[in-house]
Motif scaffolding. Structure first.
Motif, PDB file in Angstrom:
ATOM      1  N   ASP A 198       0.835  -1.198   0.000  1.00  0.00           N
ATOM      2  CA  ASP A 198       0.000   0.000   0.000  1.00  0.00           C
ATOM      3  C   ASP A 198       0.873   1.252   0.000  1.00  0.00           C
ATOM      4  O   ASP A 198       0.597   2.218   0.719  1.00  0.00           O
ATOM      5  CB  ASP A 198      -0.937  -0.023   1.216  1.00  0.00           C
ATOM      6  N   LEU A 199       1.906   1.230  -0.835  1.00  0.00           N
ATOM      7  CA  LEU A 199       2.807   2.380  -0.908  1.00  0.00           C
ATOM      8  C   LEU A 199       2.210   3.455  -1.807  1.00  0.00           C
ATOM      9  O   LEU A 199       1.364   3.183  -2.659  1.00  0.00           O
ATOM     10  CB  LEU A 199       4.172   1.945  -1.441  1.00  0.00           C
ATOM     11  N   SER A 200       2.675   4.683  -1.618  1.00  0.00           N
ATOM     12  CA  SER A 200       2.185   5.825  -2.392  1.00  0.00           C
ATOM     13  C   SER A 200       3.330   6.465  -3.157  1.00  0.00           C
ATOM     14  O   SER A 200       4.513   6.129  -2.953  1.00  0.00           O
ATOM     15  CB  SER A 200       1.553   6.864  -1.454  1.00  0.00           C
ATOM     16  N   ILE A 201       2.988   7.403  -4.031  1.00  0.00           N
ATOM     17  CA  ILE A 201       4.023   8.151  -4.750  1.00  0.00           C
ATOM     18  C   ILE A 201       4.910   8.854  -3.723  1.00  0.00           C
ATOM     19  O   ILE A 201       4.419   9.491  -2.790  1.00  0.00           O
ATOM     20  CB  ILE A 201       3.378   9.177  -5.702  1.00  0.00           C
ATOM     21  N   GLY A 202       6.211   8.723  -3.878  1.00  0.00           N
ATOM     22  CA  GLY A 202       7.171   9.283  -2.935  1.00  0.00           C
ATOM     23  C   GLY A 202       7.713   8.256  -1.958  1.00  0.00           C
ATOM     24  O   GLY A 202       8.743   8.503  -1.301  1.00  0.00           O
ATOM     25  N   ASP A 203       7.055   7.094  -1.848  1.00  0.00           N
ATOM     26  CA  ASP A 203       7.504   6.053  -0.917  1.00  0.00           C
ATOM     27  C   ASP A 203       8.589   5.173  -1.530  1.00  0.00           C
ATOM     28  O   ASP A 203       8.673   5.003  -2.755  1.00  0.00           O
ATOM     29  CB  ASP A 203       6.332   5.157  -0.505  1.00  0.00           C
ATOM     30  N   THR A 204       9.390   4.599  -0.643  1.00  0.00           N
ATOM     31  CA  THR A 204      10.456   3.676  -1.048  1.00  0.00           C
ATOM     32  C   THR A 204      10.061   2.251  -0.667  1.00  0.00           C
ATOM     33  O   THR A 204       9.723   1.976   0.487  1.00  0.00           O
ATOM     34  CB  THR A 204      11.787   4.046  -0.366  1.00  0.00           C
ATOM     35  N   GLY A 205      10.107   1.371  -1.640  1.00  0.00           N
ATOM     36  CA  GLY A 205       9.826  -0.037  -1.385  1.00  0.00           C
ATOM     37  C   GLY A 205      11.121  -0.825  -1.249  1.00  0.00           C
ATOM     38  O   GLY A 205      12.081  -0.604  -1.991  1.00  0.00           O
ATOM     39  N   LYS A 206      11.143  -1.738  -0.281  1.00  0.00           N
ATOM     40  CA  LYS A 206      12.340  -2.546  -0.039  1.00  0.00           C
ATOM     41  C   LYS A 206      12.097  -3.977  -0.525  1.00  0.00           C
ATOM     42  O   LYS A 206      11.159  -4.638  -0.087  1.00  0.00           O
ATOM     43  CB  LYS A 206      12.678  -2.540   1.453  1.00  0.00           C
ATOM     44  N   PHE A 207      12.970  -4.421  -1.421  1.00  0.00           N
ATOM     45  CA  PHE A 207      12.864  -5.748  -2.007  1.00  0.00           C
ATOM     46  C   PHE A 207      13.917  -6.681  -1.404  1.00  0.00           C
ATOM     47  O   PHE A 207      15.086  -6.294  -1.256  1.00  0.00           O
ATOM     48  CB  PHE A 207      13.068  -5.700  -3.527  1.00  0.00           C
ATOM     49  N   ASP A 208      13.503  -7.884  -1.083  1.00  0.00           N
ATOM     50  CA  ASP A 208      14.412  -8.918  -0.574  1.00  0.00           C
ATOM     51  C   ASP A 208      14.172 -10.162  -1.418  1.00  0.00           C
ATOM     52  O   ASP A 208      13.214 -10.901  -1.203  1.00  0.00           O
ATOM     53  CB  ASP A 208      14.111  -9.183   0.902  1.00  0.00           C
ATOM     54  N   SER A 209      15.035 -10.372  -2.416  1.00  0.00           N
ATOM     55  CA  SER A 209      14.821 -11.446  -3.383  1.00  0.00           C
ATOM     56  C   SER A 209      15.946 -12.463  -3.336  1.00  0.00           C
ATOM     57  O   SER A 209      16.951 -12.279  -2.644  1.00  0.00           O
ATOM     58  CB  SER A 209      14.718 -10.857  -4.791  1.00  0.00           C
ATOM     59  N   ASN A 216       9.734 -10.819  -1.676  1.00  0.00           N
ATOM     60  CA  ASN A 216       8.535 -10.265  -1.037  1.00  0.00           C
ATOM     61  C   ASN A 216       7.775  -9.425  -2.062  1.00  0.00           C
ATOM     62  O   ASN A 216       8.313  -9.086  -3.122  1.00  0.00           O
ATOM     63  CB  ASN A 216       8.925  -9.422   0.177  1.00  0.00           C
ATOM     64  N   GLN A 217       6.545  -9.103  -1.777  1.00  0.00           N
ATOM     65  CA  GLN A 217       5.746  -8.301  -2.706  1.00  0.00           C
ATOM     66  C   GLN A 217       5.800  -6.832  -2.306  1.00  0.00           C
ATOM     67  O   GLN A 217       5.707  -6.494  -1.127  1.00  0.00           O
ATOM     68  CB  GLN A 217       4.301  -8.774  -2.722  1.00  0.00           C
ATOM     69  N   VAL A 218       5.969  -5.987  -3.317  1.00  0.00           N
ATOM     70  CA  VAL A 218       5.971  -4.531  -3.105  1.00  0.00           C
ATOM     71  C   VAL A 218       5.026  -3.927  -4.140  1.00  0.00           C
ATOM     72  O   VAL A 218       5.153  -4.198  -5.338  1.00  0.00           O
ATOM     73  CB  VAL A 218       7.381  -3.937  -3.258  1.00  0.00           C
ATOM     74  N   THR A 219       4.078  -3.103  -3.679  1.00  0.00           N
ATOM     75  CA  THR A 219       3.075  -2.516  -4.570  1.00  0.00           C
ATOM     76  C   THR A 219       2.842  -1.049  -4.220  1.00  0.00           C
ATOM     77  O   THR A 219       2.618  -0.708  -3.056  1.00  0.00           O
ATOM     78  CB  THR A 219       1.725  -3.265  -4.456  1.00  0.00           C
ATOM     79  N   TRP A 220       2.904  -0.197  -5.252  1.00  0.00           N
ATOM     80  CA  TRP A 220       2.515   1.217  -5.092  1.00  0.00           C
ATOM     81  C   TRP A 220       1.116   1.389  -5.666  1.00  0.00           C
ATOM     82  O   TRP A 220       0.815   0.902  -6.766  1.00  0.00           O
ATOM     83  CB  TRP A 220       3.469   2.131  -5.842  1.00  0.00           C
ATOM     84  N   VAL A 221       0.280   2.110  -4.944  1.00  0.00           N
ATOM     85  CA  VAL A 221      -1.063   2.436  -5.419  1.00  0.00           C
ATOM     86  C   VAL A 221      -1.030   3.874  -5.937  1.00  0.00           C
ATOM     87  O   VAL A 221      -0.700   4.811  -5.188  1.00  0.00           O
ATOM     88  CB  VAL A 221      -2.105   2.288  -4.295  1.00  0.00           C
ATOM     89  N   ILE A 222      -1.375   4.043  -7.214  1.00  0.00           N
ATOM     90  CA  ILE A 222      -1.311   5.367  -7.850  1.00  0.00           C
ATOM     91  C   ILE A 222      -2.730   5.797  -8.237  1.00  0.00           C
ATOM     92  O   ILE A 222      -3.274   5.314  -9.249  1.00  0.00           O
ATOM     93  CB  ILE A 222      -0.414   5.328  -9.107  1.00  0.00           C
ATOM     94  N   PRO A 223      -3.371   6.681  -7.489  1.00  0.00           N
ATOM     95  CA  PRO A 223      -4.697   7.165  -7.869  1.00  0.00           C
ATOM     96  C   PRO A 223      -4.590   7.918  -9.199  1.00  0.00           C
ATOM     97  O   PRO A 223      -3.624   8.634  -9.461  1.00  0.00           O
ATOM     98  CB  PRO A 223      -5.079   8.108  -6.725  1.00  0.00           C
ATOM     99  N   ALA A 224      -5.608   7.743 -10.053  1.00  0.00           N
ATOM    100  CA  ALA A 224      -5.563   8.362 -11.378  1.00  0.00           C
ATOM    101  C   ALA A 224      -5.414   9.880 -11.308  1.00  0.00           C
ATOM    102  O   ALA A 224      -4.692  10.481 -12.119  1.00  0.00           O
ATOM    103  CB  ALA A 224      -6.841   7.986 -12.153  1.00  0.00           C
ATOM    104  N   GLU A 225      -6.066  10.516 -10.304  1.00  0.00           N
ATOM    105  CA  GLU A 225      -5.997  11.983 -10.219  1.00  0.00           C
ATOM    106  C   GLU A 225      -4.601  12.478  -9.839  1.00  0.00           C
ATOM    107  O   GLU A 225      -4.260  13.637 -10.069  1.00  0.00           O
ATOM    108  CB  GLU A 225      -7.015  12.513  -9.212  1.00  0.00           C
ATOM    109  N   GLU A 226      -3.756  11.582  -9.268  1.00  0.00           N
ATOM    110  CA  GLU A 226      -2.388  11.991  -8.917  1.00  0.00           C
ATOM    111  C   GLU A 226      -1.414  11.772 -10.056  1.00  0.00           C
ATOM    112  O   GLU A 226      -0.236  12.117  -9.946  1.00  0.00           O
ATOM    113  CB  GLU A 226      -1.929  11.198  -7.687  1.00  0.00           C
ATOM    114  N   ALA A 227      -1.922  11.196 -11.148  1.00  0.00           N
ATOM    115  CA  ALA A 227      -1.036  10.927 -12.289  1.00  0.00           C
ATOM    116  C   ALA A 227      -1.487  11.672 -13.534  1.00  0.00           C
ATOM    117  O   ALA A 227      -1.092  11.340 -14.660  1.00  0.00           O
ATOM    118  CB  ALA A 227      -1.020   9.426 -12.559  1.00  0.00           C
ATOM    119  N   GLU A 228      -2.308  12.716 -13.379  1.00  0.00           N
ATOM    120  CA  GLU A 228      -2.796  13.479 -14.529  1.00  0.00           C
ATOM    121  C   GLU A 228      -1.735  14.449 -15.029  1.00  0.00           C
ATOM    122  O   GLU A 228      -0.928  14.957 -14.241  1.00  0.00           O
ATOM    123  CB  GLU A 228      -4.081  14.225 -14.146  1.00  0.00           C
TER     124      GLU A 228
END
Length: 220
Positions: A82-93, A208-220
Protein backbone atom coordinates in the motif's frame (compact mmCIF):
# COMPACT_ATOMS: atom_id res chain seq x y z
CA UNK A 1 12.80 -128.42 15.70
CA UNK A 2 11.19 -126.85 18.75
CA UNK A 3 14.52 -125.40 19.73
CA UNK A 4 14.91 -123.92 16.30
CA UNK A 5 11.51 -122.21 16.57
CA UNK A 6 12.47 -120.75 19.91
CA UNK A 7 15.65 -119.32 18.43
CA UNK A 8 13.73 -117.78 15.55
CA UNK A 9 11.21 -116.30 17.95
CA UNK A 10 13.99 -114.75 20.01
CA UNK A 11 15.58 -113.29 16.86
CA UNK A 12 12.23 -111.91 15.72
CA UNK A 13 11.59 -110.23 19.08
CA UNK A 14 15.12 -108.81 19.12
CA UNK A 15 14.63 -107.40 15.66
CA UNK A 16 11.41 -105.71 16.75
CA UNK A 17 13.11 -104.24 19.83
CA UNK A 18 16.04 -102.93 17.80
CA UNK A 19 13.65 -101.35 15.32
CA UNK A 20 11.76 -99.60 18.12
CA UNK A 21 14.95 -98.30 19.65
CA UNK A 22 16.14 -97.07 16.30
CA UNK A 23 12.84 -95.22 15.80
CA UNK A 24 13.09 -93.60 19.24
CA UNK A 25 16.65 -92.48 18.58
CA UNK A 26 15.66 -90.74 15.32
CA UNK A 27 12.90 -88.60 16.87
CA UNK A 28 15.15 -86.25 18.90
CA UNK A 29 17.19 -85.70 15.79
CA UNK A 30 14.05 -84.61 13.95
CA UNK A 31 13.15 -82.25 16.79
CA UNK A 32 16.64 -80.75 16.69
CA UNK A 33 16.36 -80.27 12.95
CA UNK A 34 13.03 -78.59 13.36
CA UNK A 35 14.46 -76.34 16.05
CA UNK A 36 17.40 -75.46 13.87
CA UNK A 37 15.13 -74.70 10.94
CA UNK A 38 12.92 -72.50 13.05
CA UNK A 39 15.96 -70.70 14.42
CA UNK A 40 17.25 -70.14 10.90
CA UNK A 41 13.84 -68.86 9.82
CA UNK A 42 13.81 -66.43 12.75
CA UNK A 43 17.28 -65.20 11.87
CA UNK A 44 16.25 -64.73 8.24
CA UNK A 45 13.14 -62.81 9.25
CA UNK A 46 15.12 -60.63 11.66
CA UNK A 47 17.69 -59.95 8.96
CA UNK A 48 14.97 -59.01 6.49
CA UNK A 49 13.30 -56.73 9.01
CA UNK A 50 16.63 -55.07 9.85
CA UNK A 51 17.35 -54.53 6.17
CA UNK A 52 13.87 -53.09 5.66
CA UNK A 53 14.32 -50.75 8.63
CA UNK A 54 17.68 -49.60 7.29
CA UNK A 55 16.15 -48.97 3.86
CA UNK A 56 13.30 -46.95 5.37
CA UNK A 57 15.75 -44.95 7.48
CA UNK A 58 17.92 -44.26 4.43
CA UNK A 59 14.89 -43.18 2.40
CA UNK A 60 13.79 -40.91 5.23
CA UNK A 61 17.23 -39.31 5.36
CA UNK A 62 17.21 -38.83 1.58
CA UNK A 63 13.75 -37.26 1.72
CA UNK A 64 14.92 -34.94 4.48
CA UNK A 65 17.99 -33.96 2.46
CA UNK A 66 15.87 -33.36 -0.61
CA UNK A 67 13.43 -31.24 1.37
CA UNK A 68 16.34 -29.27 2.77
CA UNK A 69 17.92 -28.78 -0.65
CA UNK A 70 14.62 -27.82 -2.27
CA UNK A 71 13.58 -25.53 0.55
CA UNK A 72 14.29 -22.53 -1.70
CA UNK A 73 14.63 -18.89 -0.70
CA UNK A 74 12.85 -17.41 2.30
CA UNK A 75 12.55 -13.64 2.24
CA UNK A 76 13.17 -11.85 5.50
CA UNK A 77 11.36 -8.64 4.51
CA UNK A 78 7.63 -8.09 4.90
CA UNK A 79 5.35 -7.33 1.97
CA UNK A 80 4.60 -3.64 1.32
CA UNK A 81 1.38 -3.48 -0.66
CA UNK A 82 0.00 0.00 0.00
CA UNK A 83 2.81 2.38 -0.91
CA UNK A 84 2.19 5.82 -2.39
CA UNK A 85 4.02 8.15 -4.75
CA UNK A 86 7.17 9.28 -2.93
CA UNK A 87 7.50 6.05 -0.92
CA UNK A 88 10.46 3.68 -1.05
CA UNK A 89 9.83 -0.04 -1.38
CA UNK A 90 12.34 -2.55 -0.04
CA UNK A 91 12.86 -5.75 -2.01
CA UNK A 92 14.41 -8.92 -0.57
CA UNK A 93 14.82 -11.45 -3.38
CA UNK A 94 16.82 -14.56 -4.19
CA UNK A 95 18.99 -12.30 -6.38
CA UNK A 96 19.84 -9.54 -3.91
CA UNK A 97 18.27 -6.79 -1.82
CA UNK A 98 17.42 -3.44 -3.37
CA UNK A 99 15.17 -0.41 -3.02
CA UNK A 100 12.97 1.46 -5.46
CA UNK A 101 11.49 4.90 -4.83
CA UNK A 102 8.53 6.01 -6.93
CA UNK A 103 9.22 9.73 -7.37
CA UNK A 104 6.45 10.70 -9.80
CA UNK A 105 3.77 9.21 -12.07
CA UNK A 106 2.14 10.67 -15.17
CA UNK A 107 -0.53 9.30 -17.54
CA UNK A 108 0.02 10.31 -21.17
CA UNK A 109 -2.28 10.09 -24.18
CA UNK A 110 0.74 9.87 -26.50
CA UNK A 111 4.51 9.57 -26.25
CA UNK A 112 7.05 10.55 -28.92
CA UNK A 113 4.16 10.95 -31.39
CA UNK A 114 2.87 7.44 -30.66
CA UNK A 115 -0.50 6.52 -29.21
CA UNK A 116 -0.96 3.49 -27.00
CA UNK A 117 -2.55 0.32 -28.31
CA UNK A 118 -4.48 0.30 -25.02
CA UNK A 119 -5.89 3.51 -23.49
CA UNK A 120 -2.76 5.44 -22.52
CA UNK A 121 0.85 5.34 -21.38
CA UNK A 122 2.00 5.72 -17.80
CA UNK A 123 5.42 7.26 -17.23
CA UNK A 124 7.09 6.68 -13.85
CA UNK A 125 10.11 8.51 -12.48
CA UNK A 126 11.93 6.11 -10.18
CA UNK A 127 15.16 5.72 -8.25
CA UNK A 128 16.78 2.29 -7.90
CA UNK A 129 19.34 1.52 -5.19
CA UNK A 130 21.39 -1.65 -4.81
CA UNK A 131 21.49 -2.51 -1.10
CA UNK A 132 23.07 -5.94 -1.63
CA UNK A 133 26.68 -7.08 -1.34
CA UNK A 134 27.39 -7.55 -5.06
CA UNK A 135 27.12 -5.44 -8.19
CA UNK A 136 23.82 -5.94 -10.03
CA UNK A 137 22.45 -5.11 -13.45
CA UNK A 138 19.78 -2.39 -13.29
CA UNK A 139 17.70 -4.32 -15.80
CA UNK A 140 17.83 -7.38 -13.55
CA UNK A 141 16.54 -5.31 -10.66
CA UNK A 142 13.73 -3.92 -12.80
CA UNK A 143 12.80 -7.33 -14.18
CA UNK A 144 9.29 -8.42 -13.24
CA UNK A 145 8.00 -4.95 -12.39
CA UNK A 146 4.70 -4.07 -14.04
CA UNK A 147 1.78 -1.65 -13.97
CA UNK A 148 -1.84 -2.81 -13.94
CA UNK A 149 -5.22 -1.23 -13.27
CA UNK A 150 -6.55 -4.49 -11.77
CA UNK A 151 -4.78 -6.44 -9.04
CA UNK A 152 -6.46 -9.62 -10.25
CA UNK A 153 -4.94 -9.26 -13.71
CA UNK A 154 -1.38 -9.20 -14.99
CA UNK A 155 0.02 -5.89 -16.12
CA UNK A 156 2.55 -4.55 -18.61
CA UNK A 157 6.30 -4.25 -18.14
CA UNK A 158 8.85 -1.60 -19.01
CA UNK A 159 9.07 -0.30 -22.62
CA UNK A 160 11.62 2.43 -21.91
CA UNK A 161 14.02 1.19 -24.61
CA UNK A 162 11.33 1.84 -27.25
CA UNK A 163 11.16 5.63 -26.72
CA UNK A 164 13.87 8.19 -27.38
CA UNK A 165 12.52 10.72 -24.88
CA UNK A 166 12.37 8.23 -21.99
CA UNK A 167 15.37 8.13 -19.67
CA UNK A 168 16.18 4.42 -19.74
CA UNK A 169 18.27 2.91 -16.93
CA UNK A 170 21.06 0.54 -17.95
CA UNK A 171 24.42 -0.71 -16.70
CA UNK A 172 25.39 -2.05 -13.31
CA UNK A 173 24.97 -0.75 -9.80
CA UNK A 174 27.73 -1.32 -7.26
CA UNK A 175 26.71 -2.09 -3.67
CA UNK A 176 25.21 1.06 -2.17
CA UNK A 177 24.96 2.80 -5.56
CA UNK A 178 21.70 4.23 -6.95
CA UNK A 179 20.42 5.55 -10.26
CA UNK A 180 17.38 7.56 -11.29
CA UNK A 181 15.49 7.11 -14.54
CA UNK A 182 12.10 6.33 -16.03
CA UNK A 183 9.80 3.37 -16.43
CA UNK A 184 7.05 3.50 -19.07
CA UNK A 185 4.34 1.09 -20.13
CA UNK A 186 0.81 0.94 -21.52
CA UNK A 187 -2.33 0.89 -19.39
CA UNK A 188 -6.08 0.67 -19.50
CA UNK A 189 -7.82 3.59 -17.87
CA UNK A 190 -8.81 3.02 -14.25
CA UNK A 191 -9.42 4.75 -10.96
CA UNK A 192 -6.11 3.40 -9.58
CA UNK A 193 -2.94 2.07 -11.11
CA UNK A 194 -0.67 -0.43 -9.37
CA UNK A 195 3.09 -0.45 -9.82
CA UNK A 196 4.27 -3.78 -8.44
CA UNK A 197 6.41 -6.87 -8.76
CA UNK A 198 4.70 -9.45 -10.94
CA UNK A 199 2.69 -11.83 -8.73
CA UNK A 200 4.25 -14.89 -10.38
CA UNK A 201 7.61 -13.90 -8.89
CA UNK A 202 6.38 -12.82 -5.46
CA UNK A 203 3.97 -15.74 -5.27
CA UNK A 204 6.73 -18.26 -5.93
CA UNK A 205 8.61 -17.06 -2.83
CA UNK A 206 11.50 -15.56 -4.84
CA UNK A 207 10.84 -12.13 -3.35
CA UNK A 208 8.54 -10.27 -1.04
CA UNK A 209 5.75 -8.30 -2.71
CA UNK A 210 5.97 -4.53 -3.10
CA UNK A 211 3.07 -2.52 -4.57
CA UNK A 212 2.51 1.22 -5.09
CA UNK A 213 -1.06 2.44 -5.42
CA UNK A 214 -1.31 5.37 -7.85
CA UNK A 215 -4.70 7.16 -7.87
CA UNK A 216 -5.56 8.36 -11.38
CA UNK A 217 -6.00 11.98 -10.22
CA UNK A 218 -2.39 11.99 -8.92
CA UNK A 219 -1.04 10.93 -12.29
CA UNK A 220 -2.80 13.48 -14.53
Amino acid sequence: MKKMLQILAVLFISTLLLGACSSDDSEPSEEIDNGTTEANDDETNESAETEEDNTEEKNTEEDTDNDSNSGGFNTGTEDQEDLSIGDTGKFDSDLTTYEITLDEAQVLDELDGNTSQLDAYILLDITVKNTGDDAQSVQDLLYGLEVTDNLEMTGYQNYAESFDSVEEMTGELAPGEEVSGQFVTEIYEGENYYFRLRTGIAGSGSSNQVTWVIPAEEAE
